[in-house]
Structure formats: C-alpha cells, structure tokens
Design an enzyme around this catalytic site. Structure first.
Site, mmCIF file in Angstrom:
data_model
loop_
_atom_site.group_PDB
_atom_site.id
_atom_site.type_symbol
_atom_site.label_atom_id
_atom_site.label_comp_id
_atom_site.label_asym_id
_atom_site.label_seq_id
_atom_site.Cartn_x
_atom_site.Cartn_y
_atom_site.Cartn_z
ATOM 1 C CB THR A 13 41.445 10.576 -0.367
ATOM 2 O OG1 THR A 13 40.623 9.494 -2.263
ATOM 3 C CG2 THR A 13 41.905 10.551 -1.189
ATOM 4 C CB SER A 58 34.710 6.714 -1.408
ATOM 5 O OG SER A 58 33.512 8.052 -2.181
ATOM 6 C CB THR A 89 35.216 13.012 -3.307
ATOM 7 O OG1 THR A 89 36.224 12.063 -4.286
ATOM 8 C CG2 THR A 89 36.560 14.036 -2.370
ATOM 9 C CG ASP A 90 34.347 8.077 -6.301
ATOM 10 O OD1 ASP A 90 34.883 9.110 -6.378
ATOM 11 O OD2 ASP A 90 35.727 7.136 -6.436
ATOM 12 C CD GLN A 272 18.700 10.786 -19.461
ATOM 13 O OE1 GLN A 272 19.356 10.568 -20.282
ATOM 14 N NE2 GLN A 272 17.852 9.315 -20.228
ATOM 15 C CB CYS A 273 18.453 17.246 -17.519
ATOM 16 S SG CYS A 273 18.288 17.637 -19.813
#
Length: 337
Positions: A13, A58, A89-90, A272-273
């Site tokens: 972007t 991205s 950014t992704d 996953q946390c």
C-alpha cells in the site's frame, strides 16, 4: 548518524496510487519520496531508493519472494550503513521473520515498514513511518531485522499484525519493544540483539514445504494424514490449545502423528494464544506429543516458526538437524529453555 541508507520498495500500500482500475504502484516512486522528504533532509541520512523488478502484492506473497527481497540487500550490504524495506502490511511480519534468518548475523539495521493508508490519500501514515524507519536505519547500535510501525520499533521475528485498521497495527506480544517514538527516539539498548557472526544464506524456498494447521474441536487424524501424505510437505506446524494441548480422546490424532514421524515429517507445536508459550509436558495430552517427536515451539510466533522451518529445511541436511535447531534461538526469535 549513518551516511547512507538503501530504501528497497518491495510492494504494498505504501507505494500505491489511485488509478481507474484501483490502487496500483505509482510512477516515479523514488523521485516522489525524495521530494516529499526534502524538507527534513537535514534530519535524515542520505538514502537511495530501489524497487523490486516486480513489486509484491502483500496478500500474494510466497516464500520464494523472501529470497527476492533478501538478494538486493545482500548484494549491496557493504555499500550502505542501513536498510529500509517498504512492504505491504498483511504479510510484513512474515517477511520480517524470514529476513531475520536469511540475514543471520546482520551487523547493520534492516528496518521494515509500510502503511495502512496509501501515501497520496488523506490521513496517510506512510511518510511518518518512512521518516521514523530512516532514522532507525541510521542507528549503528541496531544490528538486526526490525519492524517500525506507528510509534514502536520491534524485533522482526517477534512482531505480529494485531489490527487491520489501526495505525499502531503491530505488536510484539512475547518480547519487549526495541524503541518507542515520542518526543525523542528512545532506544532500549538492553533489548537489542547482539548478533552472531554474519552468516547470510539465501537458499531457494519452496511454497509447499511447510503447512500450518489450527487445532479445533473435532479435528481428525485424517487432516494430518492428508497433509503428511503430500511428498512436497516436509514440515507441519500445529496451532494447539493453551500451553500446547491437543484432544487426547481421539486415537486417530496420535496415530496420524506417528505416521507423520515415520516419514520424518518435522512437526512443531505452537499455542493459538496471542501471548505466552508452549509448555508441552504440562498436561498428559501435551506430554504424549513429546513422545511422538513433536517439537515444543516455546514462544515462537506463527510467522517466525513458519519462516524458521522453511529456512532450516532449506539449509539443514537432515530432519534430525532441523529438530535440533528448532529448539535453539538463532537470532532472538524465541526465549531459550
């Protein structure tokens, strides 16, 4: 202040401009960037701008693209005192993690940044991020790959994108920030990496080598079998519950992991946390994974684990060597022990 910085536009972007077909890479990016920062030239290092031949969207990033980003940095390493990589950014955190391994032992700053709003649109954060990244790229005490975004500088292989639309879009959940941007640039030298000897390697990376599987209620061993049966897959990352737990009442899961071990698939267990680390032997269900050869991923982020596993599978000779190095911090990506 460092005398020369190379700005590499990899895509995203930050370098886009409106067109009848939507956002697309702007023409004359280098000249426009120099003109936009001309008023602050006395406060910034001298910088040159280079773009990848084919800037990367991205969301379309693939592991092989990391080699394309690393190549011009390695080729011009001795010609510059610092580097800034402009990226979408992704997947910025994924690329920052990968570069930390490809540029192992970096003795100069490599600062990644991007923008949430295109540069030429109202309220854009692009120039502010570039301005800060250039200043950090001039700091000789920073000798690692880092992400500068919003008001924070973070270790590249410890950061994650936490918000889709906030200007402070990135965070470092398991490691302290390297610097904060306020009235002054406040660098925490205690948090900075003391790099090992330079050991740059830029091997070709395959798109299909590593798979990532989120553990969920009802997960069956069939999913693991399907992934491990693919001859291109050599590494599997499990995003498990809590401190590293998988369902313990389904024998198909353990049987599938046994079959994966038999074909020498490297299996890494993460939580996953958002914050915290795997402690695989805390509960019986997690301890069973250790007996099956599953590696405890400690506090690696998914992005860092994915990049590290790709890197190790490309440079290590055997699965056993990969497993040894997965347990060891190589460039600040995890806490030891």
């Amino acid at each position: 202040m460092a005398s020369r910085v190379l700005v590499l536009y990899a895509g995203g972007t930050i370098g886009m401009a409106p067109s009848p077909d939507g956002l697309r890479p702007m023409d004359g990016f280098a000249e426009r960037l120099h003109a936009a920062l001309a008023e602050d030239a006395h406060r910034l290092p001298h910088f040159d701008v280079q773009s990848l031949e084919h800037p990367i969207d991205s969301a379309q990033l693939r592991p092989g693209d990391w080699s394309a980003i690393a190549a011009p940095l390695i080729a011009q390493w001795d010609a510059y005192d610092g580097f800034v990589v402009l990226h979408g950014t992704d997947t910025l955190a994924w690329t920052a993690s990968a570069l930390s391994f490809l540029l192992m032992g970096a003795d100069k700053p490599v600062i990644l940044t991007g923008a949430q709003i295109p540069w030429l649109q109202a309220r854009s954060d692009a120039l502010g991020n570039v301005h800060a990244a250039l200043q950090f790229a001039a700091r000789r005490e920073i000798r690692e790959v880092a992400v500068c975004f919003g008001r924070t500088l973070m270790r590249g292989n410890r950061c994650r994108k936490r918000a889709s639309s906030d200007f402070d879009a990135f965070d470092s959940p398991n490691a302290p920030a390297l610097a904060r941007i306020g009235i002054d640039l406040q660098v925490d030298e205690r948090a900075l990496l003391s790099p090992p000897a330079r050991d740059f390697r830029n091997p070709p990376l395959s798109t299909d080598t590593v798979e990532l599987l989120t553990v969920h209620p009802g997960l069956s061993g069939r999913r693991i079998d399907a992934l491990s049966a693919d001859p291109a897959v050599r590494g599997l990352i499990l995003l498990s519950y809590g401190v590293g737990n998988l369902p313990s009442d389904d024998p198909t899961l353990s049987a599938a992991l046994e079959r994966a071990a038999e074909r020498e698939l490297v299996v890494l267990n993460l939580t996953q946390c958002w914050q915290g680390r795997v402690a695989q032997d805390t509960y019986a269900s997690g301890a069973a994974l250790s007996r099956l050869g599953v590696i405890d991923g400690a506090d690696l982020t998914p992005e860092a684990a994915f990049a590290k596993l790709h890197y190790l599978l490309a440079v290590a000779h055997t699965p056993a060597q990969v497993r040894v190095h997965l347990r060891q911090p190589l460039c600040g990506e995890m806490r030891p022990g």
